[in-house]
Structure formats: structure tokens, C-alpha cells
Scaffold this motif. Structure first.
Motif, mmCIF file in Angstrom:
data_model
loop_
_atom_site.group_PDB
_atom_site.id
_atom_site.type_symbol
_atom_site.label_atom_id
_atom_site.label_comp_id
_atom_site.label_asym_id
_atom_site.label_seq_id
_atom_site.Cartn_x
_atom_site.Cartn_y
_atom_site.Cartn_z
ATOM 1 N N ASP A 17 133.426 23.909 103.631
ATOM 2 C CA ASP A 17 132.722 25.034 104.619
ATOM 3 C C ASP A 17 132.201 24.775 105.784
ATOM 4 O O ASP A 17 131.116 25.370 106.179
ATOM 5 C CB ASP A 17 131.724 25.550 103.703
ATOM 6 C CG ASP A 17 132.572 26.405 102.338
ATOM 7 O OD1 ASP A 17 133.733 26.996 102.783
ATOM 8 O OD2 ASP A 17 132.025 26.838 101.500
ATOM 9 N N GLN A 76 131.559 22.988 90.576
ATOM 10 C CA GLN A 76 130.840 24.429 90.728
ATOM 11 C C GLN A 76 131.753 25.262 91.298
ATOM 12 O O GLN A 76 132.095 26.405 91.103
ATOM 13 C CB GLN A 76 129.216 24.399 91.230
ATOM 14 C CG GLN A 76 128.926 25.797 91.510
ATOM 15 C CD GLN A 76 127.458 25.780 92.289
ATOM 16 O OE1 GLN A 76 127.053 24.591 92.562
ATOM 17 N NE2 GLN A 76 126.817 27.008 91.975
ATOM 18 N N LEU A 77 132.119 24.864 92.276
ATOM 19 C CA LEU A 77 133.279 25.557 93.153
ATOM 20 C C LEU A 77 134.551 25.987 92.466
ATOM 21 O O LEU A 77 135.318 26.866 92.258
ATOM 22 C CB LEU A 77 133.856 24.870 94.386
ATOM 23 C CG LEU A 77 133.067 24.733 95.657
ATOM 24 C CD1 LEU A 77 133.610 23.744 96.669
ATOM 25 C CD2 LEU A 77 132.602 26.120 96.204
ATOM 26 N N GLU A 80 133.748 28.449 89.452
ATOM 27 C CA GLU A 80 133.451 29.679 89.762
ATOM 28 C C GLU A 80 134.553 30.511 90.491
ATOM 29 O O GLU A 80 134.552 31.783 90.710
ATOM 30 C CB GLU A 80 132.169 29.944 91.050
ATOM 31 C CG GLU A 80 130.876 29.497 90.494
ATOM 32 C CD GLU A 80 129.956 29.248 91.548
ATOM 33 O OE1 GLU A 80 130.259 29.320 92.586
ATOM 34 O OE2 GLU A 80 128.441 29.176 90.976
ATOM 35 N N GLY A 81 135.619 29.676 90.714
ATOM 36 C CA GLY A 81 136.805 30.236 91.372
ATOM 37 C C GLY A 81 136.411 30.507 92.966
ATOM 38 O O GLY A 81 137.408 31.374 93.438
ATOM 39 N N THR A 82 135.477 29.935 93.457
ATOM 40 C CA THR A 82 135.026 30.095 94.930
ATOM 41 C C THR A 82 136.107 29.526 95.925
ATOM 42 O O THR A 82 136.305 28.488 95.793
ATOM 43 C CB THR A 82 133.858 29.626 95.067
ATOM 44 O OG1 THR A 82 132.728 30.317 94.113
ATOM 45 C CG2 THR A 82 133.309 30.043 96.436
ATOM 46 N N GLU A 83 136.826 30.383 96.698
ATOM 47 C CA GLU A 83 137.362 29.664 97.924
ATOM 48 C C GLU A 83 136.587 29.306 98.934
ATOM 49 O O GLU A 83 135.352 29.525 99.244
ATOM 50 C CB GLU A 83 138.229 30.902 98.637
ATOM 51 C CG GLU A 83 139.269 31.426 97.926
ATOM 52 C CD GLU A 83 140.076 32.183 98.991
ATOM 53 O OE1 GLU A 83 139.860 32.691 99.765
ATOM 54 O OE2 GLU A 83 141.490 32.447 98.601
ATOM 55 N N PHE A 84 136.975 28.074 99.329
ATOM 56 C CA PHE A 84 136.086 27.247 100.365
ATOM 57 C C PHE A 84 137.192 26.708 101.364
ATOM 58 O O PHE A 84 138.363 26.734 101.288
ATOM 59 C CB PHE A 84 135.434 26.205 99.783
ATOM 60 C CG PHE A 84 136.225 25.135 98.856
ATOM 61 C CD1 PHE A 84 136.467 23.935 99.258
ATOM 62 C CD2 PHE A 84 136.719 25.415 97.482
ATOM 63 C CE1 PHE A 84 137.277 23.022 98.715
ATOM 64 C CE2 PHE A 84 137.526 24.589 97.012
ATOM 65 C CZ PHE A 84 137.954 23.198 97.484
ATOM 66 N N LYS A 108 140.888 28.603 102.715
ATOM 67 C CA LYS A 108 141.208 29.245 101.777
ATOM 68 C C LYS A 108 141.638 28.590 100.513
ATOM 69 O O LYS A 108 142.688 28.656 100.167
ATOM 70 C CB LYS A 108 141.943 30.387 102.208
ATOM 71 C CG LYS A 108 141.587 31.324 103.263
ATOM 72 C CD LYS A 108 142.672 32.146 103.516
ATOM 73 C CE LYS A 108 142.171 33.118 104.798
ATOM 74 N NZ LYS A 108 143.297 34.089 105.302
ATOM 75 N N LEU A 110 141.117 26.596 96.771
ATOM 76 C CA LEU A 110 140.839 26.770 95.432
ATOM 77 C C LEU A 110 141.231 25.331 94.598
ATOM 78 O O LEU A 110 142.234 24.791 94.794
ATOM 79 C CB LEU A 110 141.648 27.857 94.557
ATOM 80 C CG LEU A 110 141.091 29.253 94.896
ATOM 81 C CD1 LEU A 110 142.067 30.111 94.200
ATOM 82 C CD2 LEU A 110 139.707 29.713 94.489
#
Length: 151
Positions: A17, A76-77, A80-84, A108, A110
Motif C-alpha cells: 500500500d 490478515q490481508l 479479510e479478502g482486502t485488496e492492496f 488491486k 488479492l
């Protein structure tokens, strides 16, 4: 051409990020992969009359030691299925003449797989993360910046 002594003082940093002041550490390896598929078109009357471009594909594999927080941050990413965003940057203090790219950035992203290793008696365990990206940006540090390629 750089001398071997200069290379000892320069590093690439893996960041998440765009936080260049807080690179992931310790990272054993980061392997970005670009797949830019094209298919040559042939005809009865001639060969190589054109090509068909298929969508680009960007994937990466990242191996980190399970110490220092990098494995926990990536886990953790993933959970959570968080885009980074993840990329390679010249580390602070590196010479601009030593690397081909100023940065290589996947946006973007995953994480699609995580494979922690077994705990062992010697050495730190590691974890291997695999992922996909929907955009790639390459900056060679010159007067031009290549436009993002979107998958």
C-alpha cells in the motif's frame, strides 16, 4: 557500470500500500509474473497476418520469514479478502543507476494462497503467499512512465 562495493549498499524493498517507509521485512523473495498472451493468426493465403491479444495476467509469489510481522500482515490481508498494492522500490539510499526500474507496482491485489512452513528447531519458519493483481505499473525513473496495464 557499478562496482561490486556499491551493490553491497543497495537493496530493493517490498512494500504494501505504498508505505515506502515501512517495507515488509524480512522478505526472502518476491517473484512478480506478467503473462501477456497473444496468438498469431494465420490464413490459407498467408502466414502471420495478425494477432489476437488475450487479457493480461499478473501474479506474484512472496516468501517471508514468520518473524517481524510480515507474515502476520499478509495473513490478515488474505483472511479479510482486502485488496492492496505491493511492489518493488529502490530502498532509501540506493543509487538510481543500479536498478533498471525505479518501481514495479502491482495494484488491486488479492492473496489467493498461503502456505506456512513447519516450525523447525533451527532457523525461522517461513510462509509462501501467492496472489493475483488487476493492474501493473512500471516506472523506469526516466522522463517516461509506462501506463498501467489492466488485467
Amino acid at each position: 557500470m557499478t562496482t561490486p562495493s556499491t551493490w553491497a549498499d543497495t537493496r530493493l524493498a517490498v512494500v504494501v500500500d505504498n508505505k515506502v517507509d515501512a517495507p515488509l521485512t524480512p522478505v526472502d523473495s518476491f517473484t512478480p509474473t506478467f503473462t501477456l498472451n497473444t496468438e498469431v493468426v494465420h490464413s490459407l493465403e498467408a502466414t502471420h497476418v495478425g494477432y489476437i491479444s488475450n487479457p493480461a495476467s499478473f501474479t506474484f509469489t512472496l516468501t517471508v520469514k514468520a518473524i517481524g510481522g510480515a507474515a502476520a500482515q499478509l495473513t490478515q490481508l488474505a483472511m479479510e479478502g482486502t485488496e492492496f498494492s505491493i511492489g518493488l522500490y529502490q530502498a532509501k539510499g540506493s543509487s538510481t543507476e543500479e536498478w533498471d526500474f525505479k518501481k514495479l507496482l502491482f495494484n488491486k491485489c488479492l492473496i489467493t494462497s498461503a502456505n506456512p512452513s513447519n516450525a523447525v528447531v533451527t532457523g525461522a519458519p517461513s510462509a509462501v503467499f501467492g496472489g493475483v493483481a488487476r493492474e501493473a505499473v512500471v516506472d523506469d525513473g526516466k522522463e517516461r512512465k509506462l501506463p498501467p496495464v489492466v488485467a
